[in-house]
Design an enzyme around this catalytic site. Structure first.
Site, PDB file in Angstrom:
ATOM      1  N   LYS A  41       0.842  -1.197   0.000  1.00  0.00           N
ATOM      2  CA  LYS A  41       0.000   0.000   0.000  1.00  0.00           C
ATOM      3  C   LYS A  41       0.884   1.256   0.000  1.00  0.00           C
ATOM      4  O   LYS A  41       0.613   2.228  -0.704  1.00  0.00           O
ATOM      5  CB  LYS A  41      -0.930   0.000   1.223  1.00  0.00           C
ATOM      6  CG  LYS A  41      -2.077  -1.004   1.081  1.00  0.00           C
ATOM      7  CD  LYS A  41      -2.798  -1.277   2.392  1.00  0.00           C
ATOM      8  CE  LYS A  41      -3.806  -2.415   2.228  1.00  0.00           C
ATOM      9  NZ  LYS A  41      -4.386  -2.871   3.500  1.00  0.00           N
ATOM     10  N   GLN A  60      -4.544  -1.931  10.058  1.00  0.00           N
ATOM     11  CA  GLN A  60      -4.435  -3.215   9.363  1.00  0.00           C
ATOM     12  C   GLN A  60      -4.931  -4.372  10.238  1.00  0.00           C
ATOM     13  O   GLN A  60      -4.541  -4.496  11.389  1.00  0.00           O
ATOM     14  CB  GLN A  60      -2.968  -3.434   8.950  1.00  0.00           C
ATOM     15  CG  GLN A  60      -2.717  -4.680   8.146  1.00  0.00           C
ATOM     16  CD  GLN A  60      -3.383  -4.663   6.765  1.00  0.00           C
ATOM     17  OE1 GLN A  60      -3.346  -3.677   6.050  1.00  0.00           O
ATOM     18  NE2 GLN A  60      -4.026  -5.773   6.413  1.00  0.00           N
ATOM     19  N   ASP A  99     -10.882   2.789   4.854  1.00  0.00           N
ATOM     20  CA  ASP A  99     -11.185   1.360   4.721  1.00  0.00           C
ATOM     21  C   ASP A  99     -12.696   1.113   4.810  1.00  0.00           C
ATOM     22  O   ASP A  99     -13.169   0.010   4.524  1.00  0.00           O
ATOM     23  CB  ASP A  99     -10.490   0.556   5.838  1.00  0.00           C
ATOM     24  CG  ASP A  99      -9.363  -0.318   5.296  1.00  0.00           C
ATOM     25  OD1 ASP A  99      -9.294  -0.503   4.066  1.00  0.00           O
ATOM     26  OD2 ASP A  99      -8.562  -0.809   6.113  1.00  0.00           O
TER      27      ASP A  99
END
Ligand code: NAP
Length: 296
Positions: A52, A96, A119
């Site tokens: 990312k 994450q 997200d």
């Protein structure tokens, strides 16, 4: 059969984002900034976050990774999130998964400012998605919609079978495909581990989204001729012939399913790369919304 090439579409999207960033910077704005919070040493998470970071930098974003030890408490992570929420130099951030078991993932996601929740895991964004309102949508299902759109695959009136009902993939996927808009309007069947005679459903599907996390589960006898198959699964299979000691397998038995399909995604090179593309697009959206709010 045509491959739905995530690598090609990611490159296209990165180029579009880079052009936008260059235009904003030429006009005197700072570039967009994306941060990732990483707790612990999970190997796959390290790989995802590094990828990312690399991809964000390639489209001109500023990227930050905040690393925390496995033993970091939930309270400490919540404090860090508050700092990120209040940091004006940051447009969006992700935490994450998986998190260590002593930290509640949902508590953490709900602490993220919804306007920086790139997200799309915060409950407010989930609710807005369900109502078809403007929101941040989880990157994997959003990436799949983008992939279908870029290959001009019509979803309206099609029967889509989604296998898997997780919060981050299957359920938001089923919502997106059923929304009354240009990339939705499908008739959606959402299958899960309690579904009886799954093959009954998959054989009727014009589009199958396989997101159950069981390597090579979807076989040729479960797919009708001409179907479109999107493989979300990523499972590491031990393989001593590979440098890393494993290979990646999708949820679809590619070699036997591909010849029956009109379109199919490869693993790797399909949905995984589209997830990154959508995260970058969500970051640009957060940046643009932030500056339009500041300027209005
Ligand atoms: P998850 O949270 O484990 O959910 C799996 C879902 O599949 C559950 O809803 C489960 O049903 C259902 N399921 C399990 N076995 C089944 C069966 N035999 N028949 C029908 N349904 C079954 O997984 P996830 O997070 O959604 O991820 C799914 C896969 O996608 C994993 O391989 C993951 O690594 C991969 N993934 C890839 C990306 C990417 O960027 N490519 C992103 C996220 C995830 P129940 O609800 O009844 O338990």
């Amino acid at each position: 059969m045509q491959l739905l090439d995530g690598k090609k579409i990611l490159a296209e999207i990165k180029e579009e984002l880079l052009q936008k960033v260059q235009t904003y910077v030429q006009k005197g704005s700072r570039p967009p900034c994306l941060a990732a919070v990483l707790v612990g040493n999970d190997g796959a998470s390290q790989t995802y976050v590094a990828s990312k970071e690399k991809n964000s930098e390639q489209c001109g974003f500023v990227s930050r990774i905040l690393r925390f030890d496995e033993s970091t408490t939930e309270a400490q992570i919540l404090l860090e999130i508050e700092k990120l929420n209040n940091d004006p130099s940051l447009d969006g951030f992700i935490v994450q998964s998986p998190l260590p078991s002593h930290i509640s993932a949902q508590k953490v996601f709900d602490a993220i400012d919804p306007s920086k929740d790139v997200d799309g895991f915060n409950t407010l964004n989930t609710g807005k998605l369900a109502k078809g309102m403007n929101s941040f949508v989880p990157a994997t299902p959003l990436g799949i919609v983008e992939l279908l759109k870029r290959y001009k695959i019509e979803t309206s009136g099609k029967h889509c079978v989604v296998i898997g009902r997780s919060d981050i993939v299957g359920r938001p996927m089923s919502i997106l495909l059923s929304l009354p808009n240009a990339t939705g309007n499908a008739t959606v069947t959402l299958c899960h581990s309690k579904t009886q005679n799954l093959k009954n459903f998959t054989l009727q599907a014009d589009i199958i989204i396989a997101a159950l996390g069981k390597a090579e589960f979807l076989t040729a006898d479960m797919v009708k001729e001409g179907a479109i198959v999107v493989d979300v699964g990523i499972t590491r299979i031990e393989d001593k012939t590979k440098k890393l000691g494993f290979r990646l397998a999708g949820d679809v038995k590619f070699d036997e399913v591909a010849p029956k399909c009109s379109f199919i995604t490869p693993v790797p090179g399909g949905v995984g790369l589209m997830t990154i593309a959508s995260l970058l697009q969500n970051t640009m959206k957060a940046y643009e919304q932030r500056f339009s709010t500041l300027n209005s």
